[in-house]
Design an enzyme around this catalytic site. Structure first.
Site, short mmCIF file in Angstrom:
data_model
loop_
_atom_site.label_atom_id
_atom_site.label_comp_id
_atom_site.label_asym_id
_atom_site.label_seq_id
_atom_site.Cartn_x
_atom_site.Cartn_y
_atom_site.Cartn_z
N ASN A 1 46.93 55.96 37.74
CA ASN A 1 46.92 54.60 37.33
C ASN A 1 46.13 53.93 36.77
OD1 ASN A 1 48.15 52.12 38.67
ND2 ASN A 1 45.94 51.69 38.92
N TYR B 1 39.32 46.23 35.87
CA TYR B 1 38.65 45.95 36.84
C TYR B 1 37.21 45.80 36.75
CZ TYR B 1 42.52 48.40 38.93
OH TYR B 1 43.56 49.24 39.02
N ARG B 2 36.50 44.29 36.77
CA ARG B 2 35.24 44.27 36.03
C ARG B 2 34.26 45.33 37.11
NH1 ARG B 2 35.07 38.80 39.66
NH2 ARG B 2 33.69 39.66 41.18
N TRP C 1 38.18 46.10 42.80
CA TRP C 1 39.31 46.35 43.12
C TRP C 1 39.81 45.23 44.26
CZ3 TRP C 1 38.24 52.21 44.21
CH2 TRP C 1 38.61 52.88 43.12
N GLU D 1 50.35 53.07 33.42
CA GLU D 1 50.15 52.06 32.50
C GLU D 1 50.06 52.54 31.15
OE1 GLU D 1 49.07 51.98 35.70
OE2 GLU D 1 49.17 49.93 36.01
N ASP E 1 34.07 33.59 37.03
CA ASP E 1 35.77 34.27 36.83
C ASP E 1 36.64 33.50 36.20
OD1 ASP E 1 37.53 36.25 37.17
OD2 ASP E 1 36.42 37.00 38.62
C1 LIG Z 1 39.75 40.56 31.70
C2 LIG Z 1 40.46 40.96 32.75
C3 LIG Z 1 39.70 41.31 33.86
C4 LIG Z 1 40.30 41.49 35.33
N1 LIG Z 1 39.44 41.95 36.27
C5 LIG Z 1 39.82 42.30 37.47
C6 LIG Z 1 38.96 42.55 38.61
O1 LIG Z 1 38.04 42.64 38.33
N2 LIG Z 1 39.76 43.01 39.49
C7 LIG Z 1 41.05 43.39 39.78
O2 LIG Z 1 41.53 43.79 40.79
N3 LIG Z 1 41.84 42.73 38.49
C8 LIG Z 1 41.25 42.30 37.45
N4 LIG Z 1 42.01 42.08 36.59
C9 LIG Z 1 43.54 41.97 36.72
C10 LIG Z 1 44.14 43.68 36.76
O3 LIG Z 1 43.60 44.11 35.66
C11 LIG Z 1 45.56 43.81 36.96
O4 LIG Z 1 45.93 42.89 37.98
C12 LIG Z 1 46.08 44.94 36.66
O5 LIG Z 1 47.68 44.81 36.77
C13 LIG Z 1 45.86 45.76 37.82
O6 LIG Z 1 46.29 46.96 37.83
P1 LIG Z 1 46.70 47.87 38.96
O7 LIG Z 1 47.85 46.82 39.54
O8 LIG Z 1 47.55 49.09 38.20
O9 LIG Z 1 45.78 48.00 40.04
C14 LIG Z 1 41.54 41.60 35.40
C15 LIG Z 1 42.42 41.39 34.22
C16 LIG Z 1 41.68 41.08 33.10
C17 LIG Z 1 42.73 40.50 32.03
MN LIG Z 2 49.42 50.00 38.25
#
Ligand SMILES: Cc1cc2nc3c(=O)[nH]c(=O)nc-3n(C[C@H](O)[C@H](O)[C@H](O)COP(=O)(O)O)c2cc1C
Ligand SMILES: [Mn+2]
Length: 503
Positions: free
Chosen positions: A169, A173-174, A187, A230, A279
């Site tokens: 995966n 995530y920041r 997360w 991804e 945020d």
């Molecule tokens: C700039 C940016 C920052 C992000 N920061 C976070 C974060 O801190 N935590 C989080 O859970 N998702 C964050 N997201 C959203 C996730 O990247 C997005 O939901 C992604 O689909 C998560 O992947 P996953 O579903 O495979 O876990 C962020 C997206 C962007 C564009």
């Molecule tokens: Mn995913």
């Protein structure tokens, strides 16, 4: 042609006049944010800060900040072209006839060829720092806003593996920097990365890629179903697989072309206070407990470039990552809810707050059916408000949408209030994670929906429109664009083309 790594992408941006190098020493503590905030709002270029104060690497930011750059990243004229390629895959039917069979096979092959490819050597491992050599302070990690708890890595591609299936995966995530060799891992509750963590017993290996080609970076933010890698999406959209190489201290594969890779692990149960952080909601999210990521190695290219992004009150650079997702996922949304014609997630609504959707209405209560479908669909399920309009309404023209909300809605009959899961970061609901939802049915109603006779909309006859088109130059007037019967945005043009241009 999409680019294969960050340097290729920077070179393309430079050729296209889309990048400015800043050689002045600039502080990643707040100063970069203020410069970027002004640049994004002006529709300005990507910025390469060559001398971030106190750091050993250059900082790239605003690479995604306009529709034009987003299209350059994907190598397309319009983001809908990306969606069309995916639609071809989704609509793959058992082919009839030789031509269709060959086309079908080619499409299947392009999916198979999209899987990441393992290679022996990667530029991302030209320099290897382990153990005590690891110091995150060499990176120009931004403290974005005055109330932030510290510096945050904001544009990472975090790679994990599901311990049961072995599936990769990748998510964005920041990561709050806690010390030279540790960060938090933010997360959120609905995310796949979090699910991998929850499935893991004991220690979980993690790789974080920084500075990928723009499609791979985008893919980390894409809301794919859990079982889809991804990087496979990235390979499909790039038309060439993402190359990966074995990590130096972990048993995970890392992108061979990344500028920087952080390798390390998370011990189940080792938690830290994370935040506050300014945020994309436009507010600070308060401190909350998240896992601690321990870094065992930093590998990188020579003269590695560190990528960053600022989120905050919209519009910010992430608006375009969100718009790309909106466009690219439209075919998948339509596959599940075929009566949907188009949808728009207004940037000002921070994506999860509002969804405008147009439908081919076929039966009484249809608009309400679609609201509930959206509240049951992947990450769209977190949407707080849904506005449904008829198929002829342009969902991207907020003036039009507002007209039908005003004209067609009886609030007592056409508003649905319900409840469900909400975005992790939404501060408005009384409880975190759950709360109210609002749906507004702004479609024209029929007698079976209990209305009086619905009046016809005002529309000029085709004959007269053609006559005026023909004679326009005789009148001595300037612009004569015809918008038959459809209220235009009254100076508010489409948000899609607007975000980039404002001062
Ligand atoms: C700039 C940016 C920052 C992000 N920061 C976070 C974060 O801190 N935590 C989080 O859970 N998702 C964050 N997201 C959203 C996730 O990247 C997005 O939901 C992604 O689909 C998560 O992947 P996953 O579903 O495979 O876990 C962020 C997206 C962007 C564009
Ligand atoms: Mn995913």
């Amino acid at each position: 042609m999409p680019t294969r790594d960050l340097r290729d992408w920077i070179a393309l941006l430079e050729r296209e006049g889309e990048l400015v190098r800043v050689s002045a020493e600039v502080d990643p503590h707040l100063e970069v944010t203020e410069i970027v905030d002004r640049t994004v709002r002006a529709g300005g270029p990507a910025l390469l800060f060559e001398n971030p104060r106190g750091a050993q690497h250059a900082l790239l930011i605003n690479q995604f900040g306009t529709e034009r750059r987003m299209c350059l990243a994907f190598g397309v004229e319009s983001l809908d072209d990306v969606a069309n390629r995916l639609a071809d895959v989704l609509e793959l039917q058992p082919p009839e006839g030789l031509v269709a069979k060959v086309r079908g096979l080619k499409t299947l092959k392009s999916i198979a060829d999209s899987r990441p490819r393992t290679v022996k050597r990667g530029a991302s491992q030209e320099v290897v720092l382990r153990g005590d050599e690891v110091d995150l302070a060499r990176l120009p990690v931004q403290t974005c806003w005055p109330g932030d708890a510290g510096p945050f890595i904001t544009l990472p591609a975090v790679i994990t593996r599901n311990p049961r299936t072995g599936q990769r995966n990748v998510g964005m995530y920041r990561m709050q920097v806690l010390g030279p060799r540790s960060t938090a891992m933010h997360w959120q509750i609905h995310k796949d990365g979090r699910a991998d963590y929850l499935f893991t017993e004991g220690r979980m290996e993690i790789a974080v890629a920084l500075g990928l080609d723009p499609i791979a970076t985008y893919s980390a933010s894409a809301p794919l179903p859990k079982h889809i890698d991804e990087f496979m999406l990235a390979g499909f959209l790039r038309d060439s697989p993402v190359e990966v190489v074995k990590g130096v201290t972990i048993d995970l594969e890392v992108p061979a072309d990344a500028e920087i890779v952080l390798e390390g692990y998370i011990d189940k149960g080792e938690l830290t206070d994370e935040g506050p952080f300014g945020d994309h909601t436009g507010y600070y999210t308060p401190a909350e407990q998240f896992p601690v990521f321990n870094v065992t190695a930093i590998t990188m290219r020579k003269d590695a470039i560190y990528p960053s992004i600022v989120v905050g009150k919209p519009p910010q650079e992430d608006a375009w990552l969100g718009k790309a997702t909106e466009r690219i996922f439209l075919p998948a949304v339509k596959m599940t809810v075929p009566e949907i014609v188009d949808y728009d997630l207004p940037v000002a609504g921070a994506f999860h707050n509002l969804c405008i959707v147009s439908i081919r209405k076929a039966f009484p209560g249809h608009a309400k059916k679609v609201m509930h479908a959206i509240w049951g669909l992947g990450m769209l399920s977190l949407t707080k408000g849904v506005i449904v309009v008829d198929e002829h309404v342009d969902v991207h023209d907020y003036g039009q949408v507002m007209f039908y909300v005003g004209a067609n809605v009886d609030p007592q009959r056409d508003v649905v209030i319900t409840e469900g899961p909400l975005d992790h970061l939404d501060h408005a609901p009384t409880l975190q994670f759950v709360g109210g939802k609002i749906g507004i049915d702004a479609t024209a109603k029929g007698p079976l929906e209990g209305t009086r006779e619905w009046p016809p909309e005002i529309v000029m006859s085709e004959e007269v429109r053609e006559l005026v088109d023909r004679r326009w130059s005789e009148y001595g007037l300037e612009d004569g664009r015809s918008v038959n019967g459809v209220p235009s945005g009254m100076g508010q043009t489409k948000q899609l083309s607007r975000i980039g241009r404002r001062a």
